[in-house]
Design a protein around this motif. Structure first.
Motif, PDB file in Angstrom:
ATOM      1  N   ALA A 360       0.837  -1.210   0.000  1.00  0.00           N
ATOM      2  CA  ALA A 360       0.000   0.000   0.000  1.00  0.00           C
ATOM      3  C   ALA A 360       0.866   1.251   0.000  1.00  0.00           C
ATOM      4  O   ALA A 360       0.560   2.239  -0.675  1.00  0.00           O
ATOM      5  N   GLY A 361       1.963   1.231   0.746  1.00  0.00           N
ATOM      6  CA  GLY A 361       2.870   2.380   0.741  1.00  0.00           C
ATOM      7  C   GLY A 361       3.485   2.620  -0.617  1.00  0.00           C
ATOM      8  O   GLY A 361       3.645   3.762  -1.057  1.00  0.00           O
ATOM      9  N   LEU A 362       3.859   1.532  -1.312  1.00  0.00           N
ATOM     10  CA  LEU A 362       4.399   1.679  -2.664  1.00  0.00           C
ATOM     11  C   LEU A 362       3.359   2.277  -3.605  1.00  0.00           C
ATOM     12  O   LEU A 362       3.675   3.154  -4.423  1.00  0.00           O
ATOM     13  N   ALA A 363       2.118   1.803  -3.503  1.00  0.00           N
ATOM     14  CA  ALA A 363       1.061   2.325  -4.370  1.00  0.00           C
ATOM     15  C   ALA A 363       0.850   3.818  -4.118  1.00  0.00           C
ATOM     16  O   ALA A 363       0.677   4.603  -5.059  1.00  0.00           O
ATOM     17  N   GLU A 364       0.857   4.237  -2.852  1.00  0.00           N
ATOM     18  CA  GLU A 364       0.683   5.657  -2.541  1.00  0.00           C
ATOM     19  C   GLU A 364       1.856   6.478  -3.057  1.00  0.00           C
ATOM     20  O   GLU A 364       1.679   7.585  -3.579  1.00  0.00           O
ATOM     21  N   ARG A 365       3.075   5.949  -2.907  1.00  0.00           N
ATOM     22  CA  ARG A 365       4.245   6.706  -3.353  1.00  0.00           C
ATOM     23  C   ARG A 365       4.235   6.890  -4.867  1.00  0.00           C
ATOM     24  O   ARG A 365       4.531   7.971  -5.368  1.00  0.00           O
ATOM     25  N   LEU A 366       3.874   5.846  -5.603  1.00  0.00           N
ATOM     26  CA  LEU A 366       3.800   5.982  -7.054  1.00  0.00           C
ATOM     27  C   LEU A 366       2.662   6.904  -7.459  1.00  0.00           C
ATOM     28  O   LEU A 366       2.790   7.694  -8.400  1.00  0.00           O
ATOM     29  N   GLY A 367       1.532   6.812  -6.736  1.00  0.00           N
ATOM     30  CA  GLY A 367       0.412   7.689  -7.059  1.00  0.00           C
ATOM     31  C   GLY A 367       0.733   9.150  -6.848  1.00  0.00           C
ATOM     32  O   GLY A 367       0.192  10.020  -7.526  1.00  0.00           O
ATOM     33  N   SER A 368       1.648   9.463  -5.915  1.00  0.00           N
ATOM     34  CA  SER A 368       1.985  10.852  -5.638  1.00  0.00           C
ATOM     35  C   SER A 368       2.732  11.512  -6.785  1.00  0.00           C
ATOM     36  O   SER A 368       2.833  12.734  -6.838  1.00  0.00           O
ATOM     37  N   VAL A 369       3.290  10.712  -7.714  1.00  0.00           N
ATOM     38  CA  VAL A 369       3.986  11.287  -8.874  1.00  0.00           C
ATOM     39  C   VAL A 369       3.249  10.931 -10.168  1.00  0.00           C
ATOM     40  O   VAL A 369       3.854  10.852 -11.235  1.00  0.00           O
ATOM     41  N   ASP A 370       1.942  10.681 -10.057  1.00  0.00           N
ATOM     42  CA  ASP A 370       1.110  10.354 -11.211  1.00  0.00           C
ATOM     43  C   ASP A 370       1.488   9.002 -11.797  1.00  0.00           C
ATOM     44  O   ASP A 370       1.443   8.806 -13.008  1.00  0.00           O
ATOM     45  N   GLY A 371       1.868   8.070 -10.930  1.00  0.00           N
ATOM     46  CA  GLY A 371       2.194   6.721 -11.366  1.00  0.00           C
ATOM     47  C   GLY A 371       1.073   5.748 -11.064  1.00  0.00           C
ATOM     48  O   GLY A 371       0.042   6.097 -10.481  1.00  0.00           O
ATOM     49  N   LEU A 372       1.274   4.495 -11.471  1.00  0.00           N
ATOM     50  CA  LEU A 372       0.298   3.439 -11.253  1.00  0.00           C
ATOM     51  C   LEU A 372       0.980   2.241 -10.615  1.00  0.00           C
ATOM     52  O   LEU A 372       2.171   1.991 -10.838  1.00  0.00           O
ATOM     53  N   PHE A 373       0.205   1.474  -9.844  1.00  0.00           N
ATOM     54  CA  PHE A 373       0.730   0.279  -9.192  1.00  0.00           C
ATOM     55  C   PHE A 373      -0.344  -0.793  -9.278  1.00  0.00           C
ATOM     56  O   PHE A 373      -1.452  -0.607  -8.773  1.00  0.00           O
ATOM     57  N   VAL A 374      -0.039  -1.906  -9.940  1.00  0.00           N
ATOM     58  CA  VAL A 374      -1.012  -2.980 -10.153  1.00  0.00           C
ATOM     59  C   VAL A 374      -0.436  -4.265  -9.581  1.00  0.00           C
ATOM     60  O   VAL A 374       0.671  -4.673  -9.948  1.00  0.00           O
ATOM     61  N   LEU A 375      -1.198  -4.899  -8.699  1.00  0.00           N
ATOM     62  CA  LEU A 375      -0.778  -6.146  -8.054  1.00  0.00           C
ATOM     63  C   LEU A 375      -1.682  -7.275  -8.523  1.00  0.00           C
ATOM     64  O   LEU A 375      -2.900  -7.195  -8.424  1.00  0.00           O
ATOM     65  N   ASP A 376      -1.062  -8.350  -9.025  1.00  0.00           N
ATOM     66  CA  ASP A 376      -1.792  -9.541  -9.453  1.00  0.00           C
ATOM     67  C   ASP A 376      -1.131 -10.733  -8.766  1.00  0.00           C
ATOM     68  O   ASP A 376      -0.038 -11.156  -9.152  1.00  0.00           O
ATOM     69  N   SER A 377      -1.791 -11.248  -7.719  1.00  0.00           N
ATOM     70  CA  SER A 377      -1.159 -12.289  -6.902  1.00  0.00           C
ATOM     71  C   SER A 377      -2.194 -13.301  -6.437  1.00  0.00           C
ATOM     72  O   SER A 377      -2.598 -13.310  -5.279  1.00  0.00           O
ATOM     73  N   PRO A 378      -2.659 -14.185  -7.338  1.00  0.00           N
ATOM     74  CA  PRO A 378      -3.611 -15.209  -6.914  1.00  0.00           C
ATOM     75  C   PRO A 378      -2.964 -16.182  -5.937  1.00  0.00           C
ATOM     76  O   PRO A 378      -1.741 -16.379  -5.954  1.00  0.00           O
ATOM     77  N   VAL A 379      -3.774 -16.776  -5.100  1.00  0.00           N
ATOM     78  CA  VAL A 379      -3.254 -17.776  -4.160  1.00  0.00           C
ATOM     79  C   VAL A 379      -2.670 -18.935  -4.953  1.00  0.00           C
ATOM     80  O   VAL A 379      -3.295 -19.464  -5.869  1.00  0.00           O
ATOM     81  N   GLY A 380      -1.463 -19.320  -4.619  1.00  0.00           N
ATOM     82  CA  GLY A 380      -0.754 -20.346  -5.370  1.00  0.00           C
ATOM     83  C   GLY A 380       0.225 -19.779  -6.374  1.00  0.00           C
ATOM     84  O   GLY A 380       1.023 -20.529  -6.953  1.00  0.00           O
TER      85      GLY A 380
END
Length: 412
Positions: A360-380
């Motif tokens: 969440a901290g990484l997503a906020e930091r990237l968002g502060s400079v007009d960036g995007l953060f996408v997490l795709d992590s299914p169980v397994g």
């Protein structure tokens, strides 16, 4: 031969005139416009009544403790009304208007919540839409209803002209705030995030200095002081040699900690050689075997390089600590005016933005400079993290052409 079963057939034959051609049926789009226009009035009357009563009560009671909360609650309802009207316009008129951004109070508590909703321009425009819509809805209902019986040949043109006015009203009053207004709100939120992040970084640096290098240097000074006293007393024996040797070890540890701290602030290899060697160095220190691929025609601005470096650094730390992976990969490339980063591992997956791993901290930091953060992590697994940063060339120079391998992030 005359078909006597058709009424008026004999008259047609006697007059020698053929029957008029059948009327072409109205198109599906025209029927949808007619349905929209006819529904305006029965839907507009209750909306108008609710808005008028709400405003009258809210403004009249604004001097009491319930007036302003009533206004704020009504504005929340207006937002939902606008959502329904956008859906109706999308389904029947083909008007696709973006949904406005959700409201977010910068601070917790009742009064920040109240103030955020009272100054919401989107909700106030939705209320205005409901207020001005009633006279127009009455006009359109009357014209279209009459045209169904007496103006059938002109009905498609009437429906199209009237619905175009509705399309303009939907776009003008039910669309999100203008871009400047949206950007101001985003920048206000981002400023808070950047300030909090900078304060957290300063606290981390102070803590590392206090608990690490500073403590070791204090111990070193005390040890050297004791050794000096023994030398002055003429006790130059194995005890003094051991103390000096221990102090020498402390010096080396303190220097290593200072190097690690400096690397945590801004690594020298990133400044001197760029993202490729810096990320390769990170991958080499990861406890999971990791490969790197950096394909950039030139270097972005130092600030963007730094954010990219620390993003990969934290992601690889998560891979080492939480993933139970056997291998990982890091890819960095440029796509038009964006710097893209993708970190993949074959671990157990299940990572979440609210999982306490710093995502969440990484997503906020990237968002502060007009960036995007996408997490795709299914169980397994596998876990795939894609980050985008704006490409900003150093010293205001124009960005370099995108790499020959330009591509969008790959799916699983």
């Amino acid at each position: 031969m005359t078909d006597s079963s058709r009424p008026g057939a004999a008259a047609d034959d006697l007059d020698g005139a053929s029957p008029p051609p059948p009327k072409a049926p109205l198109s599906k789009a025209t029927w949808q416009e007619i349905a929209y226009l006819l529904a305006n009035f029965p839907l507009g009357v209750p909306a108008f009544a609710v808005v008028v009563v709400w405003l009258a009560l809210g403004l009249g009671l604004s001097v009491t403790v319930i007036g302003l909360p009533l206004l704020a609650t009504g504005l929340m309802v207006c937002r939902q009304y606008g959502k329904l009207e956008r859906a109706r316009a999308r389904a029947l008129l083909g008007v696709r208007v973006e949904e406005p951004s959700p409201l977010r109070a910068r601070e917790s508590g009742f009064f920040p919540w109240l103030w955020t909703r009272l100054k919401d321009p989107v909700a106030w425009r939705h209320a205005l839409f409901a207020f001005v819509r009633l006279p127009w809805a009455l006009l359109t209902f009357t014209v279209v209803f009459a045209s169904l019986f007496v103006g059938w040949p002109a009905l498609p043109w009437v429906a199209r002209w009237l619905s175009n006015v509705d399309r303009a009203m939907v776009r003008g009053l039910l669309s999100p705030s203008d871009e400047l207004e949206r950007r101001i709100a985003e920048l206000e939120s981002d400023r808070v995030t950047v300030t909090d992040t900078a304060a957290a970084d300063l606290r981390r640096i102070e803590r590392d200095l206090h608990d690490g290098a500073q403590a070791r240097l204090v111990a070193l000074a005390m040890g050297l002081g004791l050794a000096k006293e023994k030398l002055l007393e003429g006790q130059a024996d194995e005890t003094v040699a051991a103390m000096v040797d221990e102090a020498h070890g402390e010096v080396k540890l303190a220097l290593q900690e200072l190097r690690d701290l400096a690397r945590g602030i801004h690594p020298a290899i990133l400044t001197d050689r760029g993202l490729g060697p810096a990320l390769a160095s990170l991958a080499g220190r990861c406890t999971v075997p990791a490969t790197t691929s950096v394909d950039l025609a030139e270097r972005p601005a130092p600030a963007i390089e730094g954010i990219a470096y620390f993003t990969v650094s934290e992601l690889l730390q998560n891979v080492s600590k939480h993933s139970a992976a056997r291998r990982a990969s890091v890819e960095v490339w440029q796509a038009e005016d964006r710097l893209l980063i993708q970190v993949v591992d074959d671990g157990r997956g299940g990572a979440r933005l609210d999982g306490g791993s710093g995502m969440a901290g990484l997503a906020e930091r990237l968002g502060s400079v007009d960036g995007l953060f996408v997490l795709d992590s299914p169980v397994g697994g596998p876990t795939r993290v894609t980050a985008e940063l704006p490409w900003r060339a150093p010293d205001g120079a124009a960005p370099a052409p995108a790499s020959k391998r330009e591509r969008r992030p790959r799916g699983r």
